[in-house]
Design a protein around this motif. Structure first.
Motif, PDB file in Angstrom:
ATOM      1  N   VAL A  37       1.261 121.190 -94.794  1.00 11.39           N
ATOM      2  CA  VAL A  37       1.470 122.214 -95.815  1.00 11.39           C
ATOM      3  C   VAL A  37       0.805 121.749 -97.101  1.00 11.39           C
ATOM      4  CG1 VAL A  37       3.647 123.061 -94.854  1.00 11.39           C
ATOM      5  CG2 VAL A  37       3.679 121.189 -96.522  1.00 11.39           C
ATOM      6  N   ALA A  38       0.686 122.675 -98.031  1.00 10.91           N
ATOM      7  CA  ALA A  38       0.254 122.337 -99.395  1.00 10.91           C
ATOM      8  C   ALA A  38       1.460 122.593-100.296  1.00 10.91           C
ATOM      9  CB  ALA A  38      -0.931 123.181 -99.816  1.00 10.91           C
ATOM     10  N   ILE A  39       1.709 121.707-101.243  1.00  7.56           N
ATOM     11  CA  ILE A  39       2.883 121.821-102.097  1.00  7.56           C
ATOM     12  C   ILE A  39       2.436 121.914-103.546  1.00  7.56           C
ATOM     13  CG2 ILE A  39       5.040 120.745-102.834  1.00  7.56           C
ATOM     14  CD1 ILE A  39       5.047 119.271-100.125  1.00  7.56           C
ATOM     15  N   LYS A  40       2.785 123.010-104.179  1.00  5.19           N
ATOM     16  CA  LYS A  40       2.424 123.237-105.576  1.00  5.19           C
ATOM     17  C   LYS A  40       3.604 122.845-106.458  1.00  5.19           C
ATOM     18  CE  LYS A  40       0.365 126.767-108.584  1.00  5.19           C
ATOM     19  NZ  LYS A  40      -0.196 128.124-108.611  1.00  5.19           N
ATOM     20  N   LEU A  41       3.382 121.913-107.368  1.00  4.94           N
ATOM     21  CA  LEU A  41       4.439 121.378-108.229  1.00  4.94           C
ATOM     22  C   LEU A  41       4.146 121.695-109.683  1.00  4.94           C
ATOM     23  CD1 LEU A  41       4.416 117.966-106.420  1.00  4.94           C
ATOM     24  CD2 LEU A  41       6.456 119.379-106.508  1.00  4.94           C
ATOM     25  N   LEU A  42       5.116 122.222-110.377  1.00  7.27           N
ATOM     26  CA  LEU A  42       4.957 122.479-111.806  1.00  7.27           C
ATOM     27  C   LEU A  42       4.813 121.145-112.538  1.00  7.27           C
ATOM     28  CD1 LEU A  42       5.028 124.785-113.932  1.00  7.27           C
ATOM     29  CD2 LEU A  42       7.472 124.329-114.189  1.00  7.27           C
ATOM     30  N   HIS A  43       3.897 121.103-113.509  1.00  5.47           N
ATOM     31  CA  HIS A  43       3.691 119.859-114.257  1.00  5.47           C
ATOM     32  C   HIS A  43       4.992 119.417-114.932  1.00  5.47           C
ATOM     33  CE1 HIS A  43      -0.504 119.451-113.591  1.00  5.47           C
ATOM     34  NE2 HIS A  43      -0.879 120.488-114.300  1.00  5.47           N
ATOM     35  N   PRO A  44       5.305 118.112-114.874  1.00  8.98           N
ATOM     36  CA  PRO A  44       6.549 117.618-115.483  1.00  8.98           C
ATOM     37  C   PRO A  44       6.698 117.994-116.958  1.00  8.98           C
ATOM     38  CG  PRO A  44       5.550 115.921-114.126  1.00  8.98           C
ATOM     39  CD  PRO A  44       4.555 117.038-114.202  1.00  8.98           C
ATOM     40  N   THR A  45       5.582 118.063-117.695  1.00  9.83           N
ATOM     41  CA  THR A  45       5.658 118.375-119.127  1.00  9.83           C
ATOM     42  C   THR A  45       6.043 119.830-119.384  1.00  9.83           C
ATOM     43  OG1 THR A  45       3.279 118.844-119.120  1.00  9.83           O
ATOM     44  CG2 THR A  45       3.967 116.614-119.746  1.00  9.83           C
ATOM     45  N   LEU A  46       5.998 120.681-118.333  1.00 10.37           N
ATOM     46  CA  LEU A  46       6.293 122.100-118.498  1.00 10.37           C
ATOM     47  C   LEU A  46       7.638 122.510-117.906  1.00 10.37           C
ATOM     48  CD1 LEU A  46       2.776 123.534-117.562  1.00 10.37           C
ATOM     49  CD2 LEU A  46       3.664 123.031-119.844  1.00 10.37           C
ATOM     50  N   THR A  47       8.314 121.603-117.247  1.00  9.03           N
ATOM     51  CA  THR A  47       9.547 121.981-116.554  1.00  9.03           C
ATOM     52  C   THR A  47      10.655 122.401-117.516  1.00  9.03           C
ATOM     53  OG1 THR A  47      10.236 119.655-116.504  1.00  9.03           O
ATOM     54  CG2 THR A  47       9.062 120.514-114.567  1.00  9.03           C
ATOM     55  N   ALA A  48      10.592 121.947-118.777  1.00  7.64           N
ATOM     56  CA  ALA A  48      11.637 122.285-119.743  1.00  7.64           C
ATOM     57  C   ALA A  48      11.409 123.636-120.405  1.00  7.64           C
ATOM     58  CB  ALA A  48      11.733 121.191-120.819  1.00  7.64           C
ATOM     59  N   ASP A  49      10.253 124.263-120.181  1.00 10.57           N
ATOM     60  CA  ASP A  49       9.946 125.551-120.786  1.00 10.57           C
ATOM     61  C   ASP A  49      10.472 126.666-119.885  1.00 10.57           C
ATOM     62  OD1 ASP A  49       8.631 128.003-121.510  1.00 10.57           O
ATOM     63  OD2 ASP A  49       7.121 126.825-122.592  1.00 10.57           O
ATOM     64  N   PRO A  50      11.515 127.395-120.328  1.00 14.25           N
ATOM     65  CA  PRO A  50      12.100 128.435-119.454  1.00 14.25           C
ATOM     66  C   PRO A  50      11.132 129.550-119.113  1.00 14.25           C
ATOM     67  CG  PRO A  50      13.023 128.552-121.680  1.00 14.25           C
ATOM     68  CD  PRO A  50      12.234 127.293-121.610  1.00 14.25           C
ATOM     69  N   GLY A  51      10.242 129.909-120.055  1.00  9.95           N
ATOM     70  CA  GLY A  51       9.269 130.965-119.781  1.00  9.95           C
ATOM     71  C   GLY A  51       8.302 130.572-118.679  1.00  9.95           C
ATOM     72  N   ILE A  52       7.817 129.339-118.709  1.00  8.15           N
ATOM     73  CA  ILE A  52       6.876 128.871-117.689  1.00  8.15           C
ATOM     74  C   ILE A  52       7.574 128.724-116.343  1.00  8.15           C
ATOM     75  CG2 ILE A  52       5.453 126.908-116.985  1.00  8.15           C
ATOM     76  CD1 ILE A  52       4.647 126.566-119.872  1.00  8.15           C
ATOM     77  N   ARG A  53       8.799 128.238-116.364  1.00  8.38           N
ATOM     78  CA  ARG A  53       9.554 128.134-115.110  1.00  8.38           C
ATOM     79  C   ARG A  53       9.748 129.517-114.485  1.00  8.38           C
ATOM     80  NH1 ARG A  53      12.644 123.251-114.145  1.00  8.38           N
ATOM     81  NH2 ARG A  53      13.890 124.525-112.714  1.00  8.38           N
ATOM     82  N   ARG A  54      10.031 130.512-115.315  1.00  8.22           N
ATOM     83  CA  ARG A  54      10.222 131.865-114.813  1.00  8.22           C
ATOM     84  C   ARG A  54       8.920 132.394-114.212  1.00  8.22           C
ATOM     85  NH1 ARG A  54      12.259 133.674-118.974  1.00  8.22           N
ATOM     86  NH2 ARG A  54      10.441 134.660-119.968  1.00  8.22           N
ATOM     87  N   ARG A  55       7.793 132.117-114.875  1.00 10.23           N
ATOM     88  CA  ARG A  55       6.501 132.553-114.341  1.00 10.23           C
ATOM     89  C   ARG A  55       6.247 131.919-112.984  1.00 10.23           C
ATOM     90  NH1 ARG A  55       0.872 131.122-117.317  1.00 10.23           N
ATOM     91  NH2 ARG A  55       1.898 132.147-119.080  1.00 10.23           N
TER      92      ARG A  55
END
Length: 388
Positions: A37-55
């Protein structure tokens, strides 16, 4: 995250396959189903941003609804120790950008690639999903090597979510339509315009708008039209050349009305090729469709319409200052060099076209009554339609 770490006690994570402005894609292994499989991970520096997490979450949910052989499949979505991830179909990793980098492609291959991309977009658009970042780096070679898949719906338009912040337009400017550069909302037509630019680039081995400076690039998109395909490459058959030229016309009314329309013209359907241009109307508000995605409707050719003389797209309204300001306001993450992506999507309503007004009829004056002793008055035929 280090290599070979386990996600939710199921997915083994290995090396990096590609990086983007919002996430990175890692090689993985599904230990339950024993498949790559391929696994897409949100960058650690962006995990605290609720807007980016929602996107990121919207991308996973909406992309999972799109099931088609020309769209990268989403298997799973989750959160591991505060880091959201998406599990995707694992592909070899080669993109259309990699193929173009080796030089101009054979016309038959370009036609096949565009047909695959349009087939995938037709399904996405029918489900209310606009990609908004179609480019060679987001078109992946299928595992069989004989077809292409649309990937990375990461900035796809999602109903109810304001993914475009004030003063910013997400996407890759080199593949944006003049309307998007001018600040108009994304539409089905913008995805198709980008498909045309990809076809142009694949045939010539270079981008239609090669400028690197954002301000110069914005001016070029707004104020110029690439040379016709036939003027640059004479071995391309007239149908393919005409489809690409029409898809990237500066005037939106000259382009294709839908992915099915463009695909039918690409296949040589004379009814689709001769079909009237789409009319320009208000772009509908984004909406979220419930339930399963509906299949793409076949293109229904319309009677040929009278061409409307147009005079460009607000050419005089965009000053140098406005374009420069827009270029500086572009999302820096979206303007980064193309990664080698593997990814996903999110919904927005396809544009609809209103029929043009009927042609006015020129009324001829009534005949004068015959004078006494003169010849009989001659009757008038039907009024001729005024030609535009």
């Amino acid at each position: 995250m280090t290599g070979h770490e386990m996600l939710v006690d199921r997915y083994a994570v290995a090396g990096v396959l590609g990086r983007g402005g919002m996430a990175e894609v890692r090689e993985g292994w599904d230990t339950r189903l024993n498949r790559p499989v391929a696994i897409k991970l949100l960058h650690p520096t962006l995990t605290a941003d609720p807007g980016i997490r929602r996107r990121f979450e919207d991308e996973a949910r909406s992309a999972a609804r799109l099931c088609h052989q020309n769209i990268v499949t989403v298997y799973d979505f989750g959160d591991h120790q505060g880091t959201p991830f998406i599990v995707l179909e694992r592909l070899p990793g080669q993109t259309l950008a990699d193929i173009i980098a080796t030089g101009p492609m054979p016309a038959a291959h370009v036609r096949s690639v565009l047909d695959d991309v349009l087939a995938g977009l037709g399904v996405a658009h029918a489900a209310g999903v606009l990609h908004r970042d179609i480019k060679p780096g987001n078109i992946l070679v299928a595992a069989t090597g004989d077809s292409m898949k649309v990937a990375d719906f990461g900035i796809a338009k999602t109903g109810g979510a304001a993914h475009t912040m004030t003063g910013q337009i997400v996407g890759t400017m080199s593949y944006m339509s003049p309307e998007r550069v001018a600040g108009a909302p994304a539409s089905v037509g913008d995805d198709l315009y980008a498909v045309g630019l990809m076809g142009y680039e694949a045939l010539l081995g270079r981008r239609a708008f090669p400028q690197d400076n954002p301000a110069a690039l914005a001016h070029a998109i707004m104020d110029s039209t690439p040379a016709p395909v036939a003027a640059v490459r004479t071995d391309v058959d007239p149908v393919l050349a005409a489809v690409i030229d029409r898809a990237i016309a500066r005037n939106p009314v000259q382009r294709f009305a839908s992915a099915e329309h463009m695909r039918a013209a690409l296949a040589g359907d004379q009814r689709a090729i001769r079909a009237g241009v789409a009319s320009v109307g208000p772009r509908p508000a984004t909406k979220v469709l419930t339930g399963h995605p509906i299949p793409a409707a076949p293109y229904v050719p319309q009677p040929a319409r009278r061409r409307v003389r147009t005079y460009g797209i607000a050419a005089g309204a965009l000053s140098v200052l406005a374009v420069s300001a827009f270029a500086l306001a572009m999302d820096p993450a979206s303007s980064a060099p193309d990664p080698q992506p593997v990814s996903t999507s999110a919904p927005a309503a396809p544009a609809t076209s209103a029929p043009p007004p009927p042609s006015p009829v020129v009324q001829q004056p009534a005949p004068e009554p015959p004078q006494p002793g003169g010849p009989a008055g001659r009757g008038h035929g039907k009024g001729d339609k005024k030609r535009g």
